[in-house]
Scaffold this motif. Structure first.
Motif, PDB file in Angstrom:
ATOM      1  N   ALA A  49      25.970  59.763  30.603  1.00  0.00           N
ATOM      2  CA  ALA A  49      25.197  60.620  31.706  1.00  0.00           C
ATOM      3  C   ALA A  49      24.050  61.899  30.956  1.00  0.00           C
ATOM      4  CB  ALA A  49      26.142  61.525  32.520  1.00  0.00           C
ATOM      5  N   TYR A  50      24.632  62.190  29.785  1.00  0.00           N
ATOM      6  CA  TYR A  50      23.944  63.284  29.054  1.00  0.00           C
ATOM      7  C   TYR A  50      22.654  62.646  28.359  1.00  0.00           C
ATOM      8  CZ  TYR A  50      22.596  66.154  25.156  1.00  0.00           C
ATOM      9  OH  TYR A  50      21.801  66.773  24.406  1.00  0.00           O
ATOM     10  N   ARG A  51      23.080  61.453  27.657  1.00  0.00           N
ATOM     11  CA  ARG A  51      21.976  60.778  27.240  1.00  0.00           C
ATOM     12  C   ARG A  51      20.901  60.482  28.120  1.00  0.00           C
ATOM     13  NH1 ARG A  51      22.914  58.273  22.305  1.00  0.00           N
ATOM     14  NH2 ARG A  51      25.109  58.598  21.460  1.00  0.00           N
ATOM     15  N   ALA A  52      21.253  59.882  29.437  1.00  0.00           N
ATOM     16  CA  ALA A  52      20.284  59.475  30.372  1.00  0.00           C
ATOM     17  C   ALA A  52      19.350  60.731  30.426  1.00  0.00           C
ATOM     18  CB  ALA A  52      20.799  58.924  31.736  1.00  0.00           C
ATOM     19  N   GLU A  98      17.074  61.296  27.808  1.00  0.00           N
ATOM     20  CA  GLU A  98      16.025  60.453  27.712  1.00  0.00           C
ATOM     21  C   GLU A  98      14.767  60.947  28.772  1.00  0.00           C
ATOM     22  OE1 GLU A  98      13.754  57.656  26.192  1.00  0.00           O
ATOM     23  OE2 GLU A  98      15.759  58.214  25.597  1.00  0.00           O
ATOM     24  N   MET A  99      15.093  61.609  29.822  1.00  0.00           N
ATOM     25  CA  MET A  99      14.063  62.067  30.751  1.00  0.00           C
ATOM     26  C   MET A  99      13.218  63.188  30.025  1.00  0.00           C
ATOM     27  SD  MET A  99      16.055  62.259  34.232  1.00  0.00           S
ATOM     28  CE  MET A  99      16.925  61.078  34.790  1.00  0.00           C
ATOM     29  N   VAL A 100      13.951  64.002  29.013  1.00  0.00           N
ATOM     30  CA  VAL A 100      13.109  65.168  28.183  1.00  0.00           C
ATOM     31  C   VAL A 100      12.378  64.193  27.310  1.00  0.00           C
ATOM     32  CG1 VAL A 100      13.556  66.857  26.465  1.00  0.00           C
ATOM     33  CG2 VAL A 100      15.262  66.621  28.597  1.00  0.00           C
ATOM     34  N   ARG A 101      12.765  63.416  26.645  1.00  0.00           N
ATOM     35  CA  ARG A 101      11.980  62.611  25.792  1.00  0.00           C
ATOM     36  C   ARG A 101      10.734  61.987  26.726  1.00  0.00           C
ATOM     37  NH1 ARG A 101      14.933  59.567  21.217  1.00  0.00           N
ATOM     38  NH2 ARG A 101      13.127  58.505  21.470  1.00  0.00           N
ATOM     39  N   GLU A 102      10.862  61.549  27.599  1.00  0.00           N
ATOM     40  CA  GLU A 102      10.076  60.752  28.531  1.00  0.00           C
ATOM     41  C   GLU A 102       8.903  61.866  29.343  1.00  0.00           C
ATOM     42  OE1 GLU A 102       9.294  57.600  28.158  1.00  0.00           O
ATOM     43  OE2 GLU A 102      10.817  57.168  27.127  1.00  0.00           O
ATOM     44  N   ARG A 103       9.308  63.139  29.125  1.00  0.00           N
ATOM     45  CA  ARG A 103       8.583  64.144  29.591  1.00  0.00           C
ATOM     46  C   ARG A 103       8.505  64.136  30.928  1.00  0.00           C
ATOM     47  NH1 ARG A 103       5.974  66.895  25.669  1.00  0.00           N
ATOM     48  NH2 ARG A 103       4.463  67.870  27.155  1.00  0.00           N
ATOM     49  N   GLU A 104       9.476  63.766  31.664  1.00  0.00           N
ATOM     50  CA  GLU A 104       9.689  63.832  33.056  1.00  0.00           C
ATOM     51  C   GLU A 104      10.694  64.895  33.336  1.00  0.00           C
ATOM     52  OE1 GLU A 104      11.901  60.038  33.562  1.00  0.00           O
ATOM     53  OE2 GLU A 104       9.852  59.063  33.204  1.00  0.00           O
ATOM     54  N   PHE A 105      10.028  66.236  33.155  1.00  0.00           N
ATOM     55  CA  PHE A 105      10.855  67.482  33.070  1.00  0.00           C
ATOM     56  C   PHE A 105      11.352  67.711  34.270  1.00  0.00           C
ATOM     57  CE2 PHE A 105       7.479  68.589  29.774  1.00  0.00           C
ATOM     58  CZ  PHE A 105       8.308  68.046  28.722  1.00  0.00           C
ATOM     59  N   ASP A 114      12.855  65.581  36.982  1.00  0.00           N
ATOM     60  CA  ASP A 114      13.784  64.527  36.824  1.00  0.00           C
ATOM     61  C   ASP A 114      14.730  65.022  36.003  1.00  0.00           C
ATOM     62  OD1 ASP A 114      12.615  63.656  38.865  1.00  0.00           O
ATOM     63  OD2 ASP A 114      11.828  61.833  37.506  1.00  0.00           O
ATOM     64  N   ALA A 115      14.444  65.808  34.590  1.00  0.00           N
ATOM     65  CA  ALA A 115      15.469  66.087  33.570  1.00  0.00           C
ATOM     66  C   ALA A 115      16.348  67.369  34.166  1.00  0.00           C
ATOM     67  CB  ALA A 115      14.790  66.284  32.296  1.00  0.00           C
ATOM     68  N   VAL A 116      15.527  68.396  34.806  1.00  0.00           N
ATOM     69  CA  VAL A 116      16.376  69.496  35.412  1.00  0.00           C
ATOM     70  C   VAL A 116      17.361  68.847  36.300  1.00  0.00           C
ATOM     71  CG1 VAL A 116      16.135  71.258  36.809  1.00  0.00           C
ATOM     72  CG2 VAL A 116      14.512  71.084  34.946  1.00  0.00           C
ATOM     73  N   ALA A 117      17.011  68.026  37.070  1.00  0.00           N
ATOM     74  CA  ALA A 117      17.768  67.434  38.151  1.00  0.00           C
ATOM     75  C   ALA A 117      19.031  66.971  37.496  1.00  0.00           C
ATOM     76  CB  ALA A 117      17.241  66.545  39.103  1.00  0.00           C
TER      77      ALA A 117
END
Length: 157
Positions: free
Chosen positions: A37-40, A43-50, A52-55
């Motif tokens: 769950a942490y890695r997923a 990965e959103m941070v790395r993909e700049r999906e900010f 979604d990453a917050v959620a």
């Protein structure tokens, strides 16, 4: 998913939690599903999906509030709230403070102190900003965050 209430991780000096595989049978082990769950979320941070990453990090902390990766999740939420459009410096401040208060010996503490200095500056609290930046320099003089704090002070004070 199993949860262990009140289970708090021990700081592992020099460890890299994002790439560490926990050993079986120790209190600092990641709970089942926690590392994935942490890695997923990361990965959103790395993909700049900010957004979604917050959620994802918010959901992660709801499921694993004192998990092995909880300090990192608070740190990344703090970072994310500063890069959202529009930014939310108060939510960033709250997450950096949670990291400091709940995990005072975590390796992310110097970075969180530096970020709190930046957040307070953004919020117009120059005196509080300077206090955090000075604390990083005083408490962690050889850490990269201390150098960033020195530079920030030179440029803004």
């Amino acid at each position: 998913t199993q949860s262990t209430p009140g289970c708090r991780p021990e700081a592992q000096p020099g460890s890299a939690p994002a790439s560490e595989t926990p050993a079986a049978g120790r209190a600092v082990d990641a709970q089942e599903g926690e590392e994935a769950a942490y890695r997923a979320a990361y990965e959103m941070v790395r993909e700049r999906e900010f957004d979604d990453a917050v959620a994802a990090f918010t959901a992660f902390l709801a499921e694993f509030p004192f998990g092995r990766y909880a300090p990192n999740a608070h740190y990344w939420l703090g970072e994310l709230y500063l890069v959202l459009d529009p930014p939310d410096p108060e939510l960033a401040r709250q997450n950096f403070k949670l990291l400091l208060n709940q995990y005072p010996s975590d390796p992310k503490v110097p970075d969180a102190l530096y970020k709190l200095g930046r957040v307070q500056f953004i919020k117009g609290n120059r005196q509080r900003s300077k206090e955090y930046l000075d604390e990083v320099i005083r408490e962690y003089p050889s850490h990269a965050a201390a150098q960033l704090a020195r530079q920030f002070l030179l440029e803004n004070f």
